[in-house]
Design an enzyme around this catalytic site. Structure first.
Site, PDB file in Angstrom:
ATOM      1  N   ASP A   1       0.822  -1.211   0.000  1.00 53.29           N
ATOM      2  CA  ASP A   1       0.000   0.000   0.000  1.00 53.29           C
ATOM      3  C   ASP A   1       0.857   1.262   0.000  1.00 53.29           C
ATOM      4  O   ASP A   1       2.021   1.246   0.437  1.00 53.29           O
ATOM      5  CB  ASP A   1      -0.882   0.041   1.254  1.00 53.29           C
ATOM      6  CG  ASP A   1      -2.112  -0.833   1.133  1.00 53.29           C
ATOM      7  OD1 ASP A   1      -2.181  -1.644   0.187  1.00 53.29           O
ATOM      8  OD2 ASP A   1      -3.000  -0.724   1.994  1.00 53.29           O
ATOM      9  N   ASP A   2       0.245   2.342  -0.474  1.00 55.00           N
ATOM     10  CA  ASP A   2       0.719   3.732  -0.280  1.00 55.00           C
ATOM     11  C   ASP A   2       1.830   4.173  -1.217  1.00 55.00           C
ATOM     12  O   ASP A   2       2.349   5.283  -1.048  1.00 55.00           O
ATOM     13  CB  ASP A   2       1.168   3.977   1.168  1.00 55.00           C
ATOM     14  CG  ASP A   2       0.029   3.829   2.162  1.00 55.00           C
ATOM     15  OD1 ASP A   2      -1.116   3.611   1.718  1.00 55.00           O
ATOM     16  OD2 ASP A   2       0.281   3.914   3.373  1.00 55.00           O
TER      17      ASP A   2
ATOM     18  N   HIS B   1       3.652  -2.348   3.173  1.00 59.65           N
ATOM     19  CA  HIS B   1       3.711  -0.979   2.658  1.00 59.65           C
ATOM     20  C   HIS B   1       5.035  -0.754   1.947  1.00 59.65           C
ATOM     21  O   HIS B   1       6.067  -1.288   2.366  1.00 59.65           O
ATOM     22  CB  HIS B   1       3.546   0.033   3.796  1.00 59.65           C
ATOM     23  CG  HIS B   1       2.189   0.000   4.439  1.00 59.65           C
ATOM     24  ND1 HIS B   1       1.858  -0.939   5.384  1.00 59.65           N
ATOM     25  CD2 HIS B   1       1.081   0.776   4.243  1.00 59.65           C
ATOM     26  CE1 HIS B   1       0.601  -0.741   5.764  1.00 59.65           C
ATOM     27  NE2 HIS B   1       0.112   0.287   5.089  1.00 59.65           N
TER      28      HIS B   1
END
Length: 266
Positions: free
Chosen positions: A83-84, A229
């Protein structure tokens, strides 16, 4: 299964019953209700909103919206998701590690992070990884946006991904993993599949890599979706060991669309 819709129906049924009780002649229990009427109404309303608020942080319950949190398979398959990103410093390191192992992952990218990092997003795609939608801003207030604004954010990120890959993402991961009525309204009748996870690494919080590794490998089961992440030290320095640990336990790391048997792009 209890859902937000069913809870709302129950709320109004009870509310109607409480209001109708005022039409009946007084009895002990009705007299007691009337004496404490404000308390009962406050309890009903606070319970309704309290349950709705709490369940927004349990997306896999499907309370507010259908969310996919694992693959329906008996094969020892797991999927790794990030993610991100994309992160200009850490994502290239992750891509190198994945390439060495021949692993295909899914990157849930934030639109504003794609801007200025188009070449990196292109590399993610050209290396055979999937790109999912993780909103445009990832604002801390995203979950309070009106549905139209949410859809605008998702459409903006879709357009960026389409400009790079020529494809429109079908996988959407809600920021912070929160799914509330506003998010559900934004997703209704749209093309996105809401994807969360059933193994949360806590790599953004845990300071001891060994504990993070144990948390992930200790929860492995067929169909697991692992949340990592792009930007964390754990991912940068310990992804290689994690992949080896997963393989040592007899699992194969497969693309998310393969495990879910769903198309990743329109």
């Amino acid at each position: 299964m209890i859902t937000f819709r069913r809870l709302t129906m129950l709320f109004f049924i009870i509310l109607l019953g409480m209001n109708l009780s005022n039409l009946f002649p007084g009895k002990f229990h009705l007299d007691y209700f009337r004496e404490h009427e404000a308390m009962f109404y406050a309890l009903l309303v606070s319970s309704y909103f309290g349950i709705s608020f709490a369940m927004a942080f349990l997306p896999c319950s499907g309370f507010h919206h259908k969310v996919i949190c694992h693959g329906n398979t008996t094969e020892k398959w797991v999927a790794i998701t990030f993610d991100d990103g994309p992160d200009p410093l850490k994502t290239p390191v992750i891509l190198d590690i994945l390439q060495r192992h021949g692993i295909k992952a899914t990157f849930f990218c934030i639109g504003k992070n794609i801007e200025g990092n188009e070449l990196l997003a292109t590399r993610i795609h050209e290396n055979g990884h999937l790109i999912g939608n993780h909103s445009f801003s990832h604002s801390r207030w995203f979950d309070l946006f009106p549905a139209r604004k949410m859809r605008g954010e998702l459409a903006g990120t879709d357009n960026l991904v389409h400009g790079i890959t020529g494809k429109t993402p079908l996988f959407f991961r809600p920021p912070f993993g929160v799914v509330n009525p506003m998010v559900s309204n934004a997703l209704k009748k749209m093309h996105w599949h809401a994807i969360c996870w059933n193994i949360r690494s806590f790599d953004t919080m845990e300071k001891e890599p060994r504990k993070t590794m144990q948390r992930i490998t200790g929860k492995l089961k067929p169909g697991a979706i692992i949340l990592l992440h792009d930007f964390t030290p754990f991912t940068e320095h310990h992804l290689d060991d994690l992949i080896c640990g997963i393989i040592e336990k007899g699992y194969s790391i497969v693309p998310l669309d393969q495990m879910l048997n769903l198309p990743a792009y329109a």
